[in-house]
Scaffold this motif. Structure first.
Motif, PDB file in Angstrom:
ATOM      1  N   ASN A  37      -2.835  11.118  -2.694  1.00 58.84           N
ATOM      2  CA  ASN A  37      -2.699   9.945  -3.551  1.00 58.84           C
ATOM      3  C   ASN A  37      -1.584   9.069  -3.001  1.00 58.84           C
ATOM      4  O   ASN A  37      -0.511   9.577  -2.629  1.00 58.84           O
ATOM      5  CB  ASN A  37      -2.382  10.337  -4.992  1.00 58.84           C
ATOM      6  CG  ASN A  37      -3.567  10.995  -5.662  1.00 58.84           C
ATOM      7  OD1 ASN A  37      -4.707  10.760  -5.306  1.00 58.84           O
ATOM      8  ND2 ASN A  37      -3.295  11.832  -6.633  1.00 58.84           N
ATOM      9  N   PHE A  38      -1.842   7.761  -2.939  1.00 57.89           N
ATOM     10  CA  PHE A  38      -0.883   6.809  -2.404  1.00 57.89           C
ATOM     11  C   PHE A  38      -0.634   5.684  -3.395  1.00 57.89           C
ATOM     12  O   PHE A  38      -1.560   5.223  -4.062  1.00 57.89           O
ATOM     13  CB  PHE A  38      -1.421   6.167  -1.115  1.00 57.89           C
ATOM     14  CG  PHE A  38      -1.619   7.127   0.014  1.00 57.89           C
ATOM     15  CD1 PHE A  38      -0.547   7.604   0.742  1.00 57.89           C
ATOM     16  CD2 PHE A  38      -2.888   7.528   0.372  1.00 57.89           C
ATOM     17  CE1 PHE A  38      -0.731   8.472   1.798  1.00 57.89           C
ATOM     18  CE2 PHE A  38      -3.089   8.400   1.427  1.00 57.89           C
ATOM     19  CZ  PHE A  38      -2.006   8.876   2.142  1.00 57.89           C
ATOM     20  N   THR A  39       0.596   5.215  -3.421  1.00 55.47           N
ATOM     21  CA  THR A  39       0.905   3.994  -4.165  1.00 55.47           C
ATOM     22  C   THR A  39       0.468   2.804  -3.313  1.00 55.47           C
ATOM     23  O   THR A  39       0.136   2.945  -2.132  1.00 55.47           O
ATOM     24  CB  THR A  39       2.414   3.877  -4.432  1.00 55.47           C
ATOM     25  OG1 THR A  39       3.083   3.744  -3.168  1.00 55.47           O
ATOM     26  CG2 THR A  39       2.951   5.072  -5.203  1.00 55.47           C
ATOM     27  N   LYS A  40       0.493   1.628  -3.899  1.00 51.34           N
ATOM     28  CA  LYS A  40       0.146   0.416  -3.158  1.00 51.34           C
ATOM     29  C   LYS A  40       1.075   0.231  -1.958  1.00 51.34           C
ATOM     30  O   LYS A  40       0.632  -0.119  -0.869  1.00 51.34           O
ATOM     31  CB  LYS A  40       0.217  -0.795  -4.087  1.00 51.34           C
ATOM     32  CG  LYS A  40      -0.183  -2.083  -3.428  1.00 51.34           C
ATOM     33  CD  LYS A  40      -0.136  -3.237  -4.416  1.00 51.34           C
ATOM     34  CE  LYS A  40      -0.464  -4.552  -3.733  1.00 51.34           C
ATOM     35  NZ  LYS A  40      -0.373  -5.676  -4.664  1.00 51.34           N
ATOM     36  N   THR A  41       2.348   0.482  -2.144  1.00 54.80           N
ATOM     37  CA  THR A  41       3.329   0.353  -1.052  1.00 54.80           C
ATOM     38  C   THR A  41       3.020   1.328   0.081  1.00 54.80           C
ATOM     39  O   THR A  41       3.100   0.970   1.260  1.00 54.80           O
ATOM     40  CB  THR A  41       4.753   0.586  -1.583  1.00 54.80           C
ATOM     41  OG1 THR A  41       5.019  -0.361  -2.615  1.00 54.80           O
ATOM     42  CG2 THR A  41       5.788   0.451  -0.481  1.00 54.80           C
ATOM     43  N   GLU A  42       2.641   2.541  -0.263  1.00 55.70           N
ATOM     44  CA  GLU A  42       2.310   3.533   0.762  1.00 55.70           C
ATOM     45  C   GLU A  42       1.054   3.133   1.528  1.00 55.70           C
ATOM     46  O   GLU A  42       0.986   3.313   2.747  1.00 55.70           O
ATOM     47  CB  GLU A  42       2.153   4.911   0.130  1.00 55.70           C
ATOM     48  CG  GLU A  42       3.476   5.473  -0.356  1.00 55.70           C
ATOM     49  CD  GLU A  42       3.325   6.686  -1.247  1.00 55.70           C
ATOM     50  OE1 GLU A  42       4.280   7.479  -1.278  1.00 55.70           O
ATOM     51  OE2 GLU A  42       2.280   6.849  -1.919  1.00 55.70           O
ATOM     52  N   VAL A  43       0.065   2.569   0.843  1.00 57.37           N
ATOM     53  CA  VAL A  43      -1.146   2.089   1.518  1.00 57.37           C
ATOM     54  C   VAL A  43      -0.778   0.971   2.493  1.00 57.37           C
ATOM     55  O   VAL A  43      -1.281   0.923   3.623  1.00 57.37           O
ATOM     56  CB  VAL A  43      -2.205   1.613   0.499  1.00 57.37           C
ATOM     57  CG1 VAL A  43      -3.365   0.908   1.196  1.00 57.37           C
ATOM     58  CG2 VAL A  43      -2.724   2.784  -0.324  1.00 57.37           C
TER      59      VAL A  43
END
Length: 61
Positions: A37-43
């Motif tokens: 699972n990724f946050t928007k920032t991580e994506v």
């Protein structure tokens, strides 16, 4: 057919319980199924790194 074409890799957007946008990446291999699972920032960071790697690969041609 590659593992990406036959469903071995998938990304989906979803909304977390707190309302924030998230992405789920899944890999299916012969040893099991893995989820990240990724946050928007991580994506955005992954996208930036993929772009950098693609530039390096193009330069090596």
């Amino acid at each position: 057919m590659s593992w990406m074409d036959d469903g071995g890799f998938e990304m989906q957007a979803f909304t977390a319980q707190d309302g924030s946008p998230m992405a789920r990446m899944s890999f299916r291999t012969s040893t099991g199924q893995y989820y990240f699972n990724f946050t928007k920032t991580e994506v955005q960071r992954v996208r930036r790194e993929c772009g950098r790697i693609l530039k390096e690969m193009e330069a090596d041609k």
